[in-house]
Motif scaffolding. Sequence first.
Motif, PDB file in Angstrom:
ATOM      1  N   GLN A   1       0.706  -0.938  -0.094  1.00 50.03           N
ATOM      2  CA  GLN A   1      -0.145  -0.427  -0.013  1.00 50.03           C
ATOM      3  C   GLN A   1       1.209   1.331  -0.083  1.00 50.03           C
ATOM      4  O   GLN A   1       0.151   2.785   0.200  1.00 50.03           O
ATOM      5  CB  GLN A   1      -1.110  -0.061   1.412  1.00 50.03           C
ATOM      6  CG  GLN A   1      -2.158  -1.293   1.035  1.00 50.03           C
ATOM      7  CD  GLN A   1      -2.731  -1.298   0.296  1.00 50.03           C
ATOM      8  OE1 GLN A   1      -3.266   0.114  -0.217  1.00 50.03           O
ATOM      9  NE2 GLN A   1      -2.790  -2.131  -0.804  1.00 50.03           N
ATOM     10  N   GLN A   2       1.972   0.957  -0.086  1.00 49.94           N
ATOM     11  CA  GLN A   2       3.533   2.082  -0.380  1.00 49.94           C
ATOM     12  C   GLN A   2       3.015   3.023   1.315  1.00 49.94           C
ATOM     13  O   GLN A   2       3.509   4.546   0.640  1.00 49.94           O
ATOM     14  CB  GLN A   2       2.541   2.681  -1.390  1.00 49.94           C
ATOM     15  CG  GLN A   2       3.803   2.185  -2.987  1.00 49.94           C
ATOM     16  CD  GLN A   2       2.869   2.782  -4.139  1.00 49.94           C
ATOM     17  OE1 GLN A   2       2.308   4.268  -3.815  1.00 49.94           O
ATOM     18  NE2 GLN A   2       3.306   2.368  -4.670  1.00 49.94           N
ATOM     19  N   LEU A   3       2.694   2.759   2.021  1.00 50.29           N
ATOM     20  CA  LEU A   3       2.487   3.232   3.456  1.00 50.29           C
ATOM     21  C   LEU A   3       4.087   2.827   3.837  1.00 50.29           C
ATOM     22  O   LEU A   3       4.853   4.050   5.241  1.00 50.29           O
ATOM     23  CB  LEU A   3       2.000   2.730   4.642  1.00 50.29           C
ATOM     24  CG  LEU A   3       0.168   3.159   4.352  1.00 50.29           C
ATOM     25  CD1 LEU A   3      -0.364   2.015   5.592  1.00 50.29           C
ATOM     26  CD2 LEU A   3      -0.124   3.648   4.264  1.00 50.29           C
ATOM     27  N   LEU A   4       4.563   1.894   3.867  1.00 50.27           N
ATOM     28  CA  LEU A   4       6.028   1.563   4.309  1.00 50.27           C
ATOM     29  C   LEU A   4       6.800   1.616   2.844  1.00 50.27           C
ATOM     30  O   LEU A   4       6.464   1.300   1.725  1.00 50.27           O
ATOM     31  CB  LEU A   4       6.170   0.470   4.535  1.00 50.27           C
ATOM     32  CG  LEU A   4       5.826   0.178   5.871  1.00 50.27           C
ATOM     33  CD1 LEU A   4       6.161  -1.269   6.243  1.00 50.27           C
ATOM     34  CD2 LEU A   4       6.409   0.993   7.381  1.00 50.27           C
ATOM     35  N   PRO A   5       8.312   2.090   3.385  1.00 50.76           N
ATOM     36  CA  PRO A   5       9.485   2.764   1.761  1.00 50.76           C
ATOM     37  C   PRO A   5       9.349   1.120   1.264  1.00 50.76           C
ATOM     38  O   PRO A   5       8.977  -0.408   2.005  1.00 50.76           O
ATOM     39  CB  PRO A   5      10.160   2.904   2.186  1.00 50.76           C
ATOM     40  CG  PRO A   5      10.250   2.917   3.243  1.00 50.76           C
ATOM     41  CD  PRO A   5       8.681   2.452   3.813  1.00 50.76           C
ATOM     42  N   THR A   6       9.698   0.317   0.483  1.00 55.09           N
ATOM     43  CA  THR A   6       9.996  -0.923  -0.504  1.00 55.09           C
ATOM     44  C   THR A   6      11.480  -0.951   0.378  1.00 55.09           C
ATOM     45  O   THR A   6      12.081  -0.594   0.383  1.00 55.09           O
ATOM     46  CB  THR A   6      10.012  -1.043  -1.574  1.00 55.09           C
ATOM     47  OG1 THR A   6       8.782  -0.309  -2.301  1.00 55.09           O
ATOM     48  CG2 THR A   6      10.437  -2.154  -2.353  1.00 55.09           C
ATOM     49  N   ALA A   7      11.340  -2.188   0.892  1.00 57.11           N
ATOM     50  CA  ALA A   7      12.598  -3.092   1.648  1.00 57.11           C
ATOM     51  C   ALA A   7      13.439  -2.479   0.999  1.00 57.11           C
ATOM     52  O   ALA A   7      13.560  -3.527  -0.060  1.00 57.11           O
ATOM     53  CB  ALA A   7      11.980  -3.967   2.256  1.00 57.11           C
ATOM     54  N   ALA A   8      15.016  -2.916   1.627  1.00 55.30           N
ATOM     55  CA  ALA A   8      16.388  -2.658   0.484  1.00 55.30           C
ATOM     56  C   ALA A   8      16.323  -4.559   1.256  1.00 55.30           C
ATOM     57  O   ALA A   8      15.177  -5.299   1.602  1.00 55.30           O
ATOM     58  CB  ALA A   8      17.122  -2.400   1.282  1.00 55.30           C
ATOM     59  N   ARG A   9      17.035  -5.382  -0.488  1.00 57.70           N
ATOM     60  CA  ARG A   9      16.850  -6.449   0.157  1.00 57.70           C
ATOM     61  C   ARG A   9      18.266  -7.052   0.344  1.00 57.70           C
ATOM     62  O   ARG A   9      19.349  -6.787  -0.726  1.00 57.70           O
ATOM     63  CB  ARG A   9      17.086  -7.372  -1.727  1.00 57.70           C
ATOM     64  CG  ARG A   9      14.853  -6.955  -1.690  1.00 57.70           C
ATOM     65  CD  ARG A   9      14.344  -8.011  -1.381  1.00 57.70           C
ATOM     66  NE  ARG A   9      12.663  -7.936  -1.554  1.00 57.70           N
ATOM     67  CZ  ARG A   9      11.601  -8.430  -1.543  1.00 57.70           C
ATOM     68  NH1 ARG A   9      12.291  -9.930  -1.247  1.00 57.70           N
ATOM     69  NH2 ARG A   9      10.543  -8.090  -1.570  1.00 57.70           N
ATOM     70  N   SER A  10      18.566  -8.576   0.744  1.00 55.99           N
ATOM     71  CA  SER A  10      20.169  -8.901   1.282  1.00 55.99           C
ATOM     72  C   SER A  10      20.397  -9.217   0.194  1.00 55.99           C
ATOM     73  O   SER A  10      19.568  -9.905  -0.722  1.00 55.99           O
ATOM     74  CB  SER A  10      20.056 -10.018   2.208  1.00 55.99           C
ATOM     75  OG  SER A  10      19.370 -11.167   1.563  1.00 55.99           O
ATOM     76  N   ALA A  11      21.208 -10.286  -0.408  1.00 52.01           N
ATOM     77  CA  ALA A  11      22.139 -10.932  -1.139  1.00 52.01           C
ATOM     78  C   ALA A  11      21.083 -11.965  -1.689  1.00 52.01           C
ATOM     79  O   ALA A  11      20.822 -12.337  -2.762  1.00 52.01           O
ATOM     80  CB  ALA A  11      23.633 -11.658  -0.726  1.00 52.01           C
ATOM     81  N   GLY A  12      20.867 -12.855  -0.137  1.00 49.32           N
ATOM     82  CA  GLY A  12      19.809 -13.987  -0.546  1.00 49.32           C
ATOM     83  C   GLY A  12      18.260 -13.805  -0.897  1.00 49.32           C
ATOM     84  O   GLY A  12      17.467 -14.290  -0.648  1.00 49.32           O
ATOM     85  N   GLY A  13      18.195 -12.551  -0.646  1.00 49.57           N
ATOM     86  CA  GLY A  13      16.159 -11.711  -1.418  1.00 49.57           C
ATOM     87  C   GLY A  13      16.169 -11.504  -0.235  1.00 49.57           C
ATOM     88  O   GLY A  13      14.059 -11.043  -0.198  1.00 49.57           O
ATOM     89  N   TYR A  14      16.402 -11.540   0.835  1.00 51.23           N
ATOM     90  CA  TYR A  14      15.326 -11.135   2.223  1.00 51.23           C
ATOM     91  C   TYR A  14      15.437  -9.654   2.592  1.00 51.23           C
ATOM     92  O   TYR A  14      16.362  -8.334   1.841  1.00 51.23           O
ATOM     93  CB  TYR A  14      15.489 -11.643   3.740  1.00 51.23           C
ATOM     94  CG  TYR A  14      15.655 -13.459   3.829  1.00 51.23           C
ATOM     95  CD1 TYR A  14      14.561 -13.678   3.724  1.00 51.23           C
ATOM     96  CD2 TYR A  14      17.035 -14.400   3.548  1.00 51.23           C
ATOM     97  CE1 TYR A  14      14.730 -14.894   4.091  1.00 51.23           C
ATOM     98  CE2 TYR A  14      16.609 -15.309   2.901  1.00 51.23           C
ATOM     99  CZ  TYR A  14      15.962 -15.893   3.886  1.00 51.23           C
ATOM    100  OH  TYR A  14      15.409 -17.370   3.453  1.00 51.23           O
ATOM    101  N   ARG A  15      13.747  -9.264   2.774  1.00 49.58           N
ATOM    102  CA  ARG A  15      14.112  -7.657   3.211  1.00 49.58           C
ATOM    103  C   ARG A  15      14.713  -7.551   4.565  1.00 49.58           C
ATOM    104  O   ARG A  15      14.690  -8.274   4.919  1.00 49.58           O
ATOM    105  CB  ARG A  15      12.269  -7.601   3.386  1.00 49.58           C
ATOM    106  CG  ARG A  15      11.493  -7.769   2.393  1.00 49.58           C
ATOM    107  CD  ARG A  15       9.513  -7.282   3.007  1.00 49.58           C
ATOM    108  NE  ARG A  15       8.847  -7.821   1.636  1.00 49.58           N
ATOM    109  CZ  ARG A  15       8.212  -7.995   1.199  1.00 49.58           C
ATOM    110  NH1 ARG A  15       8.983  -9.469   1.642  1.00 49.58           N
ATOM    111  NH2 ARG A  15       6.800  -8.292   0.515  1.00 49.58           N
ATOM    112  N   ILE A  16      15.657  -5.929   4.586  1.00 50.29           N
ATOM    113  CA  ILE A  16      15.981  -5.561   5.151  1.00 50.29           C
ATOM    114  C   ILE A  16      15.709  -4.228   6.071  1.00 50.29           C
ATOM    115  O   ILE A  16      15.556  -3.217   4.981  1.00 50.29           O
ATOM    116  CB  ILE A  16      17.859  -5.078   4.891  1.00 50.29           C
ATOM    117  CG1 ILE A  16      18.052  -6.659   4.218  1.00 50.29           C
ATOM    118  CG2 ILE A  16      17.956  -4.498   5.963  1.00 50.29           C
ATOM    119  CD1 ILE A  16      19.681  -6.470   3.884  1.00 50.29           C
ATOM    120  N   PHE A  17      14.874  -4.094   7.231  1.00 55.91           N
ATOM    121  CA  PHE A  17      14.519  -3.736   7.620  1.00 55.91           C
ATOM    122  C   PHE A  17      15.340  -2.706   8.889  1.00 55.91           C
ATOM    123  O   PHE A  17      16.441  -2.862   8.918  1.00 55.91           O
ATOM    124  CB  PHE A  17      13.310  -3.130   8.201  1.00 55.91           C
ATOM    125  CG  PHE A  17      12.100  -4.253   7.115  1.00 55.91           C
ATOM    126  CD1 PHE A  17      11.151  -3.801   6.669  1.00 55.91           C
ATOM    127  CD2 PHE A  17      11.909  -5.407   6.944  1.00 55.91           C
ATOM    128  CE1 PHE A  17      10.178  -3.794   5.563  1.00 55.91           C
ATOM    129  CE2 PHE A  17      11.358  -6.050   6.025  1.00 55.91           C
ATOM    130  CZ  PHE A  17      10.067  -5.117   5.222  1.00 55.91           C
TER     131      PHE A  17
END
Length: 132
Positions: free
Chosen positions: A23-39
């Motif tokens: 819903q774009q209330l939270l910015p799109t999270a960065a991803r780790s090398a393994g593809g996991y979201r990083i907050f």
Amino acid sequence: MNIGQLAREAGVPIDTVRYYERQQLLPTAARSAGGYRIFGEQDLRRLRFIRRAKALGFSLEEIAELLTLSDRHQQDMASVRDTAQARLLDIEQRMAELQRMHAALSQLVDACPGHGDLKQCPILAALTEDNA
């Protein structure tokens, strides 16, 4: 932190984090090398803000507006107050409607003896009357 840690820290389910991201209330999270979201801590603060605003009855659209206003620190607080005032008015209107519903239903419950033939039930009679 990963999505599970973020959700735990904020007190929300993981699916809620994903939903707010969509819903774009939270910015799109960065991803780790393994593809996991990083907050980060900013994401946690934002998620807590959303959770608290939801608890006060703000819609997601209103929360998005509040977040936008919150990101503009140099602006006057009048817009935030106006949004909160509108939410307060809506809550007051809902409370008045609930009071009316409560009074009407209380009258029906008081009028119903709670035993006997259903054809004599004042609650069912009130619900099936043609008053429109």
